[in-house]
Write a protein that holds these residues in place. Structure first.
Motif, mmCIF file in Angstrom:
data_model
loop_
_atom_site.group_PDB
_atom_site.id
_atom_site.type_symbol
_atom_site.label_atom_id
_atom_site.label_comp_id
_atom_site.label_asym_id
_atom_site.label_seq_id
_atom_site.Cartn_x
_atom_site.Cartn_y
_atom_site.Cartn_z
ATOM 1 N N ASN A 29 2.502 44.070 42.279
ATOM 2 C CA ASN A 29 3.879 44.555 42.150
ATOM 3 C C ASN A 29 4.073 45.308 40.842
ATOM 4 O O ASN A 29 4.692 46.372 40.809
ATOM 5 N N LYS A 33 5.026 49.293 40.465
ATOM 6 C CA LYS A 33 6.247 49.655 39.744
ATOM 7 C C LYS A 33 5.925 50.593 38.580
ATOM 8 O O LYS A 33 6.621 51.596 38.371
ATOM 9 N N GLU A 37 7.267 54.390 38.237
ATOM 10 C CA GLU A 37 8.069 54.826 37.083
ATOM 11 C C GLU A 37 7.446 56.070 36.455
ATOM 12 O O GLU A 37 8.159 57.000 36.059
ATOM 13 N N CYS A 60 12.775 55.028 40.544
ATOM 14 C CA CYS A 60 11.740 54.295 41.270
ATOM 15 C C CYS A 60 12.375 53.013 41.782
ATOM 16 O O CYS A 60 13.013 52.287 41.014
ATOM 17 N N ASN A 62 12.541 49.145 43.543
ATOM 18 C CA ASN A 62 11.779 47.908 43.406
ATOM 19 C C ASN A 62 10.698 47.907 44.492
ATOM 20 O O ASN A 62 10.761 48.685 45.442
ATOM 21 N N VAL A 72 6.649 51.505 46.740
ATOM 22 C CA VAL A 72 7.877 51.826 46.012
ATOM 23 C C VAL A 72 8.324 53.203 46.481
ATOM 24 O O VAL A 72 7.508 54.015 46.914
#
Length: 125
Positions: A29, A33, A37, A60, A62, A72
């Motif tokens: 995760n 992420k 980003e 972006c 979650n 994402v």
């Protein structure tokens, strides 16, 4: 003739594997992420700027899961998404300016590297 096999320490091994599974999911995760980003920032650089509203709306999401796959979403939020489609694909009266596709194509290798590096770091490899 029967052979009896006894494993010692299996409870600890099973617990370690379960912990790694939870840790692996968390690391996955975080990697997604961070890569998302990064892509959002690069997409902002490619976005056309008039008022800055479109550029500033690029985010972006979650981490989401669909059919067992984590992902994402990167791009403009709902307030400017409709306008971004016209810019990205063009209209009868306006030439396309595919800023989202351009950002992805320019940075897809870096995004992959961010994910791979984050996974390596998180798993201690």
């Amino acid at each position: 003739m029967a052979v009896e096999v006894k494993f010692e320490g299996m409870d600890e091994l099973i617990k370690a594997v379960e912990t790694l599974g939870q840790k692996g999911s968390r690391i996955e995760n975080e990697a997604l992420k961070e890569a998302g980003e990064y892509l959002a920032e690069e997409m902002k650089k490619e976005a056309p700027v008039r008022s800055g509203e479109l550029r500033d709306s690029i985010k972006c999401s979650n981490v989401k899961t669909k059919q067992g796959q984590k992902y994402v979403e990167v791009g403009p939020d709902e307030t400017t998404n409709w306008r971004a489609k016209f810019i990205e694909f063009g209209t009868v009266k306006m030439r396309a300016n595919p800023f989202m596709s351009r950002a992805y194509e320019k940075n897809k290798e870096q995004v992959r590297e961010i994910i791979a590096q984050k996974l390596r770091e998180g798993l201690g490899l």
